[in-house]
Scaffold this motif. Structure first.
Motif, mmCIF file in Angstrom:
data_model
loop_
_atom_site.group_PDB
_atom_site.id
_atom_site.type_symbol
_atom_site.label_atom_id
_atom_site.label_comp_id
_atom_site.label_asym_id
_atom_site.label_seq_id
_atom_site.Cartn_x
_atom_site.Cartn_y
_atom_site.Cartn_z
ATOM 1 N N THR A 58 -0.857 -3.399 -8.541
ATOM 2 C CA THR A 58 -0.787 -4.223 -9.741
ATOM 3 C C THR A 58 -0.776 -5.706 -9.440
ATOM 4 O O THR A 58 -1.143 -6.511 -10.278
ATOM 5 N N CYS A 59 -0.334 -6.064 -8.246
ATOM 6 C CA CYS A 59 -0.290 -7.471 -7.860
ATOM 7 C C CYS A 59 -0.297 -7.550 -6.340
ATOM 8 O O CYS A 59 -0.193 -6.541 -5.647
ATOM 9 N N VAL A 60 -0.394 -8.730 -5.824
ATOM 10 C CA VAL A 60 -0.454 -8.938 -4.378
ATOM 11 C C VAL A 60 0.811 -8.432 -3.697
ATOM 12 O O VAL A 60 0.767 -7.907 -2.589
ATOM 13 N N ASP A 61 1.950 -8.520 -4.358
ATOM 14 C CA ASP A 61 3.222 -8.142 -3.743
ATOM 15 C C ASP A 61 3.522 -6.650 -3.805
ATOM 16 O O ASP A 61 4.561 -6.224 -3.320
ATOM 17 N N SER A 62 2.653 -5.836 -4.390
ATOM 18 C CA SER A 62 2.954 -4.410 -4.480
ATOM 19 C C SER A 62 2.709 -3.684 -3.163
ATOM 20 O O SER A 62 3.251 -2.614 -2.938
ATOM 21 N N VAL A 63 1.881 -4.241 -2.296
ATOM 22 C CA VAL A 63 1.647 -3.667 -0.972
ATOM 23 C C VAL A 63 1.621 -4.786 0.052
ATOM 24 O O VAL A 63 1.457 -5.953 -0.282
ATOM 25 N N GLN A 64 1.776 -4.417 1.320
ATOM 26 C CA GLN A 64 1.693 -5.375 2.412
ATOM 27 C C GLN A 64 0.444 -5.050 3.226
ATOM 28 O O GLN A 64 0.356 -3.995 3.838
ATOM 29 N N TYR A 65 -0.535 -5.949 3.189
ATOM 30 C CA TYR A 65 -1.765 -5.753 3.948
ATOM 31 C C TYR A 65 -1.594 -6.326 5.349
ATOM 32 O O TYR A 65 -0.890 -7.304 5.558
ATOM 33 N N PHE A 66 -2.282 -5.698 6.303
ATOM 34 C CA PHE A 66 -2.284 -6.181 7.675
ATOM 35 C C PHE A 66 -3.662 -6.762 7.970
ATOM 36 O O PHE A 66 -4.679 -6.080 7.847
ATOM 37 N N GLY A 67 -3.687 -8.025 8.377
ATOM 38 C CA GLY A 67 -4.945 -8.718 8.629
ATOM 39 C C GLY A 67 -5.719 -8.157 9.810
ATOM 40 O O GLY A 67 -6.939 -8.253 9.872
ATOM 41 N N CYS A 68 -5.031 -7.555 10.746
ATOM 42 C CA CYS A 68 -5.702 -7.056 11.953
ATOM 43 C C CYS A 68 -6.610 -5.871 11.669
ATOM 44 O O CYS A 68 -7.688 -5.739 12.247
ATOM 45 N N CYS A 69 -6.204 -4.986 10.780
ATOM 46 C CA CYS A 69 -6.983 -3.770 10.538
ATOM 47 C C CYS A 69 -7.372 -3.586 9.071
ATOM 48 O O CYS A 69 -8.193 -2.738 8.757
ATOM 49 N N GLY A 70 -6.771 -4.365 8.163
ATOM 50 C CA GLY A 70 -7.080 -4.232 6.746
ATOM 51 C C GLY A 70 -6.331 -3.113 6.057
ATOM 52 O O GLY A 70 -6.506 -2.888 4.868
ATOM 53 N N ASN A 71 -5.493 -2.387 6.792
ATOM 54 C CA ASN A 71 -4.691 -1.322 6.184
ATOM 55 C C ASN A 71 -3.481 -1.921 5.483
ATOM 56 O O ASN A 71 -3.210 -3.113 5.576
ATOM 57 N N GLN A 76 8.090 -1.213 -0.205
ATOM 58 C CA GLN A 76 9.374 -0.606 0.158
ATOM 59 C C GLN A 76 9.361 -0.153 1.617
ATOM 60 O O GLN A 76 10.334 -0.363 2.343
ATOM 61 N N CYS A 77 8.275 0.463 2.058
ATOM 62 C CA CYS A 77 8.174 0.876 3.462
ATOM 63 C C CYS A 77 8.120 -0.339 4.374
ATOM 64 O O CYS A 77 8.681 -0.326 5.472
ATOM 65 N N PHE A 78 7.443 -1.384 3.922
ATOM 66 C CA PHE A 78 7.376 -2.607 4.717
ATOM 67 C C PHE A 78 8.766 -3.189 4.921
ATOM 68 O O PHE A 78 9.147 -3.554 6.033
ATOM 69 N N GLN A 79 9.541 -3.263 3.837
ATOM 70 C CA GLN A 79 10.905 -3.802 3.942
ATOM 71 C C GLN A 79 11.758 -2.937 4.860
ATOM 72 O O GLN A 79 12.515 -3.448 5.677
ATOM 73 N N ALA A 80 11.640 -1.614 4.734
ATOM 74 C CA ALA A 80 12.441 -0.719 5.570
ATOM 75 C C ALA A 80 12.007 -0.778 7.031
ATOM 76 O O ALA A 80 12.836 -0.690 7.940
ATOM 77 N N SER A 81 10.713 -0.935 7.271
ATOM 78 C CA SER A 81 10.189 -0.924 8.630
ATOM 79 C C SER A 81 10.436 -2.224 9.379
ATOM 80 O O SER A 81 10.581 -2.230 10.595
ATOM 81 N N PHE A 82 10.460 -3.331 8.654
ATOM 82 C CA PHE A 82 10.588 -4.632 9.294
ATOM 83 C C PHE A 82 11.903 -5.313 8.954
ATOM 84 O O PHE A 82 11.997 -6.533 8.951
ATOM 85 N N GLY A 84 15.281 -7.025 9.334
ATOM 86 C CA GLY A 84 15.864 -7.811 10.420
ATOM 87 C C GLY A 84 14.825 -8.384 11.376
ATOM 88 O O GLY A 84 15.156 -8.795 12.464
ATOM 89 N N GLY A 85 13.550 -8.409 10.952
ATOM 90 C CA GLY A 85 12.515 -8.982 11.782
ATOM 91 C C GLY A 85 12.022 -8.084 12.900
ATOM 92 O O GLY A 85 11.232 -8.508 13.742
ATOM 93 N N GLN A 86 12.489 -6.859 12.951
ATOM 94 C CA GLN A 86 12.055 -5.938 13.994
ATOM 95 C C GLN A 86 11.402 -4.715 13.375
ATOM 96 O O GLN A 86 11.816 -4.234 12.333
ATOM 97 N N LEU A 87 10.372 -4.229 14.038
ATOM 98 C CA LEU A 87 9.657 -3.053 13.561
ATOM 99 C C LEU A 87 10.476 -1.799 13.834
ATOM 100 O O LEU A 87 10.887 -1.571 14.963
ATOM 101 N N ARG A 88 10.777 -1.025 12.793
ATOM 102 C CA ARG A 88 11.503 0.239 12.939
ATOM 103 C C ARG A 88 10.657 1.325 12.309
ATOM 104 O O ARG A 88 10.504 1.389 11.113
ATOM 105 N N MET A 89 10.097 2.176 13.104
ATOM 106 C CA MET A 89 9.268 3.264 12.582
ATOM 107 C C MET A 89 9.783 4.585 13.051
ATOM 108 O O MET A 89 10.366 4.782 14.020
#
Length: 89
Positions: A58-71, A76-82, A84-89
């Protein structure tokens, strides 16, 4: 006089009912227009590759795009994964 006071109260009640009717008609009209707009312009949805939920775009903030691959992943997953500034998967 008492007659004029009663008449004024009746007119006020009638006016209030008329206002309520106009608001109800406007609500119905708005619901109808939103429904028609959704039929003509359905929401673009994508599936988040992490949580597998449908994500309405619906808007730019509804998903987080990655410039390297376009995915992307949902915000919500972006916030949970990153958190504290660290990637948690």
């Amino acid at each position: 006089d008492k007659h004029y006071m009663m008449r004024a109260e009746q007119l006020k009640k009638l006016h209030d009912l008329y206002d309520e009717l106009l608001l109800t008609v406007e609500r119905w009209r708005t619901i109808d227009l939103v429904g028609r707009h959704r039929e003509l312009h359905p929401l673009n949805k994508e599936v988040c590759p992490i949580c597998l939920e449908d994500v309405p775009i619906t808007c730019v903030d509804s998903v987080q795009y990655f410039g390297c691959c376009g995915n992307f992943i949902c915000f919500q997953c972006f916030q949970a994964s990153f958190a504290g500034g660290q990637l948690r998967m």
